[in-house]
Design an enzyme around this catalytic site. Structure first.
Site, PDB file in Angstrom:
ATOM      1  CE  LYS A   1      24.477 104.810  93.119  1.00 32.45           C
ATOM      2  NZ  LYS A   1      24.120 105.937  94.009  1.00 32.45           N
TER       3      LYS A   1
ATOM      4  CB  SER B   1      24.597 107.689  90.783  1.00 30.63           C
ATOM      5  OG  SER B   1      25.239 107.702  92.028  1.00 30.63           O
TER       6      SER B   1
ATOM      7  CE1 TYR C   1      20.653 108.748  94.569  1.00 30.25           C
ATOM      8  CE2 TYR C   1      21.242 110.680  93.303  1.00 30.25           C
ATOM      9  CZ  TYR C   1      21.409 109.358  93.591  1.00 30.25           C
ATOM     10  OH  TYR C   1      22.311 108.621  92.890  1.00 30.25           O
TER      11      TYR C   1
ATOM     12  CB  VAL D   1      28.534 112.898  91.876  1.00 31.30           C
ATOM     13  CG1 VAL D   1      27.614 112.940  93.062  1.00 31.30           C
ATOM     14  CG2 VAL D   1      29.316 111.625  91.789  1.00 31.30           C
TER      15      VAL D   1
ATOM     16  CE1 TYR E   1      27.813 102.250  93.761  1.00 26.69           C
ATOM     17  CE2 TYR E   1      29.614 103.111  95.119  1.00 26.69           C
ATOM     18  CZ  TYR E   1      28.398 103.289  94.480  1.00 26.69           C
ATOM     19  OH  TYR E   1      27.769 104.508  94.536  1.00 26.69           O
TER      20      TYR E   1
HETATM   21  O1  DON Z   1      29.398 106.340  95.420  1.00 23.93           O
HETATM   22  C1  DON Z   1      29.541 107.514  95.102  1.00 23.93           C
HETATM   23  O2  DON Z   1      29.515 108.420  95.900  1.00 23.93           O
HETATM   24  C2  DON Z   1      29.753 107.819  93.634  1.00 23.93           C
HETATM   25  N1  DON Z   1      30.577 106.813  93.028  1.00 23.93           N
HETATM   26  C3  DON Z   1      28.459 107.882  92.922  1.00 23.93           C
HETATM   27  C4  DON Z   1      27.465 108.805  93.566  1.00 23.93           C
HETATM   28  C5  DON Z   1      26.552 109.460  92.605  1.00 23.93           C
HETATM   29  O3  DON Z   1      26.820 109.555  91.440  1.00 23.93           O
HETATM   30  C6  DON Z   1      25.365 110.114  93.181  1.00 23.93           C
HETATM   31  N2  DON Z   1      24.600 110.782  92.180  1.00 23.93           N
HETATM   32  N3  DON Z   1      24.162 111.865  92.089  1.00 23.93           N
END
Ligand code: DON
Length: 458
Positions: free
Chosen positions: A75, A72, A249, A267, A197
């Site tokens: 983003k 993320s 978040y 993540v 994505y």
């Molecule tokens: O879409 C997802 O779930 C992961 N590719 C990225 C989510 C993410 O990194 C949330 N961050 N804390």
């Protein structure tokens, strides 16, 4: 260690990062993400902190060259690309900018329209990815990869194993995308958009890379290592604002309160923060809290913010203006040769030419102070003002507008105004139709005012 000349003492930034890392390295809370199976292979003990300053200097502590997928943290950078492509208004129509206060994978969609809450939650990021202008999916991803690379200052590639792992298990994101397409808020081929994505999230970085990327945002869009303008400054400002309100978040509010910096987590354990005009900072530490943010990362960046006094709401120490002279042409006449009659007139009436000299930089506070000094110095109209800004080194945009407006008002009220400034700054403040005059130096400006005063006497 102490023998003179053999060890240059470590700088205070590195020393601070090392100390934070050593202490927080003992924390064992948090869980490494495993909903993308490949991420579960990360070493929970890996822990690196990197800082990049506006001069492009790097400060590193611990595992700052361990590669991991950006997740993320991509983003905000892809959001920057969408803003550069379409502009804020067009992007806002498709992705809102409200903190959802919900988890990153929540179904944060506007009732009725299906518009996602913000570009930092997965739903908003998927729409943002779909907005990148390109003829096809491959070209769209290549633009995203090139953009992330420009932010990092080196060519980044994809961790194909992480990509395959997320593609195999990413049904929640697919479901979100189909929901949005059903609502009309996502347009295009759902499969292609979600795969793009996933690839975006699988781009491989290190903590050192992420610090450069954050530093580029902090530096108004110019990469401080390569000097490349990656995005225009207004876009950098918009992205940082979004990171401040939505980057963490459901922890975003507490984060802004404590650390006071725009930030973004991922993540895989990456976390970045940007301190405008100061530095970019990044942490890599895989164990996450329940909100999906790196446990040590949140603590380390909060401590770094405190240690280096980076909280955005601190009163900035920017009052760098010094008024070096407030006088008149009577005390400080020009050296231009005059006959006896002219010299006598100037000796008597020279106080009708006010002179204000200043040095330093002009932002709102300095300009407000300078203009008050000018008001105090002015003789009753009609009269003259020499505003000597030759040693002013920077005029912020808003300050230039304040200055220009005041000088225009003075001219309309019966003053003749002579400004001296470095050329670029004079251009910044001077607009077509302005009736005040720019001179190369204070001597010429004072002489010009004297000439005008004498001309009025025939
Ligand atoms: O879409 C997802 O779930 C992961 N590719 C990225 C989510 C993410 O990194 C949330 N961050 N804390």
């Amino acid at each position: 260690m102490t023998s003179a000349g053999t060890h240059i003492p470590v700088d205070p930034v590195t020393a601070g990062l090392r100390e934070i890392r050593e202490r927080l390295g003992r924390i064992t809370d948090g869980e490494v993400a495993n909903y993308i199976p490949e991420l579960a292979r990360a070493d929970p003990d890996a822990f690196g902190i990197a800082v990049v300053s506006m001069s492009g200097h790097r400060y590193l502590a611990g595992d700052t060259d361990v590669a991991f997928s950006i997740q993320s943290v991509s983003k905000p950078f892809v959001y920057a690309l969408a803003l550069a492509d379409l502009g804020l208004d067009a992007v806002l129509r498709r992705v809102n900018a409200e903190p959802s206060g919900e988890a990153y994978n929540a179904i944060s969609l506007e009732p009725g329209t299906g518009r996602p809450a913000n570009p930092m939650v997965n739903a908003g990021a998927i729409v943002t990815t779909s907005l990148i202008v390109a003829p096809d999916a491959a070209a769209r991803f290549e633009r995203i990869r090139a953009c992330l690379s420009a932010f990092a200052g080196r060519d980044l590639d994809v961790d194909e194993q992480v990509y395959a792992s997320e593609a195999a298990t990413g049904d929640r994101n697919r479901a979100l995308a189909y929901l949005m397409r059903g609502a009309g808020s996502l347009v295009g081929d759902v499969h292609e958009i979600v795969e793009t994505y996933f690839r975006q999230c699988s781009v491989r970085v290190t903590a050192a890379d992420l610090a450069v990327m954050a530093a580029t945002l902090a530096n108004g869009g110019v990469n401080p290592l390569t000097g490349v303008t990656v995005i225009q400054e207004p876009v950098a400002v918009q992205v940082l604002a979004l990171m401040a309100t939505c980057g963490l978040y459901d922890e975003a509010g507490a984060w802004l309160l404590r650390a006071g910096l725009p930030a973004k987590s991922g993540v895989s354990g990456g976390l970045i923060a940007a301190s405008p005009a100061r530095l970019g900072i990044a942490v890599y530490s895989p164990p996450l809290d329940v909100a999906g943010n790196s446990v040590r990362g949140v603590k380390a960046l909060t401590e770094a913010s405190e240690r280096f006094a980076l909280h955005l709401m601190h009163r900035p120490l920017q009052q760098t203006l010094t008024v070096t002279d407030r006088s008149t042409a009577r005390e400080h006449p020009s050296a231009r040769p005059r006959d006896a009659a002219a010299t006598a007139i100037l000796r008597r009436d020279g106080r009708r030419i006010a002179i204000v000299s200043a040095q330093g930089t002009l932002e709102f506070t300095e300009t407000e102070r300078l203009l008050n000094e000018v008001r105090t110095a002015l003789p009753p109209a009609p009269g003259w003002l020499v505003l000597d800004l030759e040693r002013v080194t920077h005029v912020a945009k808003g300050a230039a507008a304040m200055l220009g407006a005041t000088l225009g008002d003075l001219v309309r009220s019966g003053y003749e105004v002579a400004v001296t400034a470095q050329e670029s700054m004079a251009k910044e403040a001077h607009r077509d139709g302005d009736t005040w005059t720019v001179f190369a130096g204070r001597e010429q400006a004072v002489a010009w005012c004297e000439d005008r005063l004498l001309a009025g006497r025939g």
